[in-house]
Design an enzyme around this catalytic site. Sequence first.
Site, PDB file in Angstrom:
ATOM      1  N   GLY A 140       0.820  -1.218   0.000  1.00  0.00           N
ATOM      2  CA  GLY A 140       0.000   0.000   0.000  1.00  0.00           C
ATOM      3  C   GLY A 140       0.844   1.253   0.000  1.00  0.00           C
ATOM      4  O   GLY A 140       2.072   1.215   0.084  1.00  0.00           O
ATOM      5  N   GLY A 165       7.576   7.222   6.176  1.00  0.00           N
ATOM      6  CA  GLY A 165       6.631   7.904   5.279  1.00  0.00           C
ATOM      7  C   GLY A 165       7.242   9.056   4.492  1.00  0.00           C
ATOM      8  O   GLY A 165       6.534   9.780   3.799  1.00  0.00           O
ATOM      9  N   ARG A 184      -2.034  -0.936 -10.128  1.00  0.00           N
ATOM     10  CA  ARG A 184      -0.872  -1.799 -10.368  1.00  0.00           C
ATOM     11  C   ARG A 184      -1.322  -3.245 -10.340  1.00  0.00           C
ATOM     12  O   ARG A 184      -2.413  -3.547  -9.831  1.00  0.00           O
ATOM     13  CB  ARG A 184       0.135  -1.641  -9.209  1.00  0.00           C
ATOM     14  CG  ARG A 184       0.454  -0.236  -8.848  1.00  0.00           C
ATOM     15  CD  ARG A 184       0.546  -0.096  -7.319  1.00  0.00           C
ATOM     16  NE  ARG A 184       0.663   1.326  -6.962  1.00  0.00           N
ATOM     17  CZ  ARG A 184       1.817   1.942  -6.772  1.00  0.00           C
ATOM     18  NH1 ARG A 184       2.926   1.267  -6.848  1.00  0.00           N
ATOM     19  NH2 ARG A 184       1.858   3.217  -6.498  1.00  0.00           N
ATOM     20  N   ASP A 214       4.146  -4.706  -7.473  1.00  0.00           N
ATOM     21  CA  ASP A 214       3.533  -3.437  -7.028  1.00  0.00           C
ATOM     22  C   ASP A 214       4.077  -2.266  -7.838  1.00  0.00           C
ATOM     23  O   ASP A 214       3.573  -1.153  -7.732  1.00  0.00           O
ATOM     24  CB  ASP A 214       3.776  -3.203  -5.533  1.00  0.00           C
ATOM     25  CG  ASP A 214       5.234  -3.352  -5.149  1.00  0.00           C
ATOM     26  OD1 ASP A 214       5.827  -4.402  -5.434  1.00  0.00           O
ATOM     27  OD2 ASP A 214       5.802  -2.397  -4.587  1.00  0.00           O
ATOM     28  N   ASN A 215       5.091  -2.529  -8.656  1.00  0.00           N
ATOM     29  CA  ASN A 215       5.640  -1.465  -9.510  1.00  0.00           C
ATOM     30  C   ASN A 215       5.330  -1.719 -10.981  1.00  0.00           C
ATOM     31  O   ASN A 215       6.035  -1.221 -11.859  1.00  0.00           O
ATOM     32  CB  ASN A 215       7.155  -1.354  -9.303  1.00  0.00           C
ATOM     33  CG  ASN A 215       7.504  -0.838  -7.912  1.00  0.00           C
ATOM     34  OD1 ASN A 215       6.696  -0.170  -7.278  1.00  0.00           O
ATOM     35  ND2 ASN A 215       8.687  -1.156  -7.436  1.00  0.00           N
TER      36      ASN A 215
HETATM   37  P1  AMP Z   1       8.900   0.991  -3.428  1.00  0.00           P
HETATM   38  O1  AMP Z   1      10.127   0.193  -3.148  1.00  0.00           O
HETATM   39  O2  AMP Z   1       9.130   2.473  -3.413  1.00  0.00           O
HETATM   40  O3  AMP Z   1       8.139   0.534  -4.616  1.00  0.00           O
HETATM   41  O4  AMP Z   1       7.964   0.762  -2.152  1.00  0.00           O
HETATM   42  C1  AMP Z   1       7.538  -0.500  -1.717  1.00  0.00           C
HETATM   43  C2  AMP Z   1       6.634  -0.343  -0.507  1.00  0.00           C
HETATM   44  O5  AMP Z   1       7.350   0.223   0.589  1.00  0.00           O
HETATM   45  C3  AMP Z   1       5.427   0.559  -0.731  1.00  0.00           C
HETATM   46  O6  AMP Z   1       4.362   0.021  -0.010  1.00  0.00           O
HETATM   47  C4  AMP Z   1       5.891   1.883  -0.143  1.00  0.00           C
HETATM   48  O7  AMP Z   1       4.804   2.696   0.243  1.00  0.00           O
HETATM   49  C5  AMP Z   1       6.706   1.415   1.025  1.00  0.00           C
HETATM   50  N1  AMP Z   1       7.720   2.384   1.436  1.00  0.00           N
HETATM   51  C6  AMP Z   1       8.880   2.701   0.795  1.00  0.00           C
HETATM   52  N2  AMP Z   1       9.559   3.647   1.468  1.00  0.00           N
HETATM   53  C7  AMP Z   1       8.825   3.955   2.566  1.00  0.00           C
HETATM   54  C8  AMP Z   1       8.992   4.859   3.662  1.00  0.00           C
HETATM   55  N3  AMP Z   1      10.060   5.661   3.765  1.00  0.00           N
HETATM   56  N4  AMP Z   1       8.025   4.887   4.608  1.00  0.00           N
HETATM   57  C9  AMP Z   1       6.946   4.085   4.522  1.00  0.00           C
HETATM   58  N5  AMP Z   1       6.735   3.220   3.523  1.00  0.00           N
HETATM   59  C10 AMP Z   1       7.653   3.147   2.553  1.00  0.00           C
HETATM   60 MG    MG Z   2       6.572   1.135  -5.536  1.00  0.00          MG
END
Ligand code: AMP
Ligand code: MG
Length: 490
Positions: free
Chosen positions: A88, A124, A181, A250-251
């Site tokens: 999420g 976040g 996605r 998810d990407n």
């Molecule tokens: P990503 O690797 O950017 O595609 O993110 C994968 C998952 O990790 C997603 O659910 C993001 O919302 C979560 N996520 C990545 N970085 C953070 C962060 N700094 N704080 C909270 N959630 C994160």
């Molecule tokens: Mg992502």
Amino acid sequence: MSAIFTFDNSYARDLEGLYLPWTGAKAPAPQVLRVNEALALELGNDPGTLRSAESAAFLTGTTAPEGAAPLAMAYAGHQFGGFSPQLGDGRALLLGEVIDRKGKRRDIHLKGSGRTPFSRGGDGKAHLGPVLREFLIGEAMHALGVPTTRALAASLTGEMVWREGGKPGAVLARVASSHLRVGTFQFFAARGETDRLRQLANYAISRHFPDLKGANDRYLQLLSRVSEAQARLVAQWVNLGFVHGVMNTDNVAISGETIDYGPCAFIDAYDPKAVFSSIDRNGRYAYGNQPNIAQWNLARFAESLLDLIDPKDSDAAIAKATEVLSHFPHHYQAEWLKGVRAKLGLMKDLPGDLDLANDLLALMAESRSDFTQTFRSLSDAARESEAAFRDRFLDLSKIDRWLDRYAERSSLEDIPATKRTATMDRVNPIYIPRNHKVEEALEAAERGEMAPFDRLLAAITSPFEAQKGLEAYAEPAPDDFGPYTTYCGT
Ligand code: AMP
Ligand code: MG
């Protein structure tokens, strides 16, 4: 003052229960750093309004603009092959949707806007480097003709975030044709929430493939369309030397846009095994493995749709989905070959073309030739001198034999050579976001100096035209730059 955007929030309106309404964290000192004026105009925004103090507050998630319905989307995902049932938007918000000047619905989304119920252990937040990296690479991809999410603005929050030291906190406002996605479907499929899954699939169909509405086999066709879009997309990546780096489900956007620029990079030396991401130790997301992974991801998408494809007979659903997926390698190969032909300036579709392309790539791999420069110099070879092209190969007798075959094949084209080389120059870029230049721009930005970012952005947003003063941006990294490593979770 009139509203900054005219929102029309179909996701919030139509898909209640598939997201959590949420608001951003308050940034202590919001400041807009860069605005994508051209994109703002496309969205119907008056130039300049995104630079106002009111805009800085909404572009950091501090306040919600009038008409927005901010929410955190639920999604799951296979990350490096392992399934996480709940990911999420952990640091992102969908503000809402805008109908652009061409009548197209676009999401406006924030990344780095604070914790949400999906944050798990994360803070976040995002910091400036990765926000500007996504800005640069997304705009480069757009200019190169690749479907992509785009940066609308990069803003500073005025607080530091902790990433092996304090870094300036930032938020990326991005625009996408949607944020649906593969992982969004997986979330509801894994929970057995078939009604919500159907609602989501119907929404995706009406938003992205409206001609499928009402078709009896629309969910199977949804799989087929998404599969074709991914084949096209990944073929474009490969033909530009792009490595996404984190092709988790998810990407993978249903729209066929490139999404989530994390540990991505462009190759310089041609190497099918090229990997840049620090955590991709087994090369799962290596440059040359991207088509295989795309197909694997589509199989996960197919699994999540089975209950919709045939609710009564799962064996029949599997057989139908498998049949659709079996076309992926053919679609991918056709898209890739179409792209390579264009790179080689070959308009006709002739039997030996695949071998001709593959033989060139094999010689490039042997010589570790710079992918971008080699293709660009081929049109010079056709135009005036072969020297710049030949110099990129170690074994001159082999490349000369290839050039002879290429000349023979080129002679079968009907259009004049000058026209052919001009078309080649429209698909083989001079400028890509070179890794060392990206690093230089991001490091300077962290020190408060934006000139290198602006210069790089100018080069890569007109990638096919030589620009005076930007010659260095066309060159591969100097040897002392060393092997390049990129990082996720930024
Ligand atoms: P990503 O690797 O950017 O595609 O993110 C994968 C998952 O990790 C997603 O659910 C993001 O919302 C979560 N996520 C990545 N970085 C953070 C962060 N700094 N704080 C909270 N959630 C994160
Ligand atoms: Mg992502």
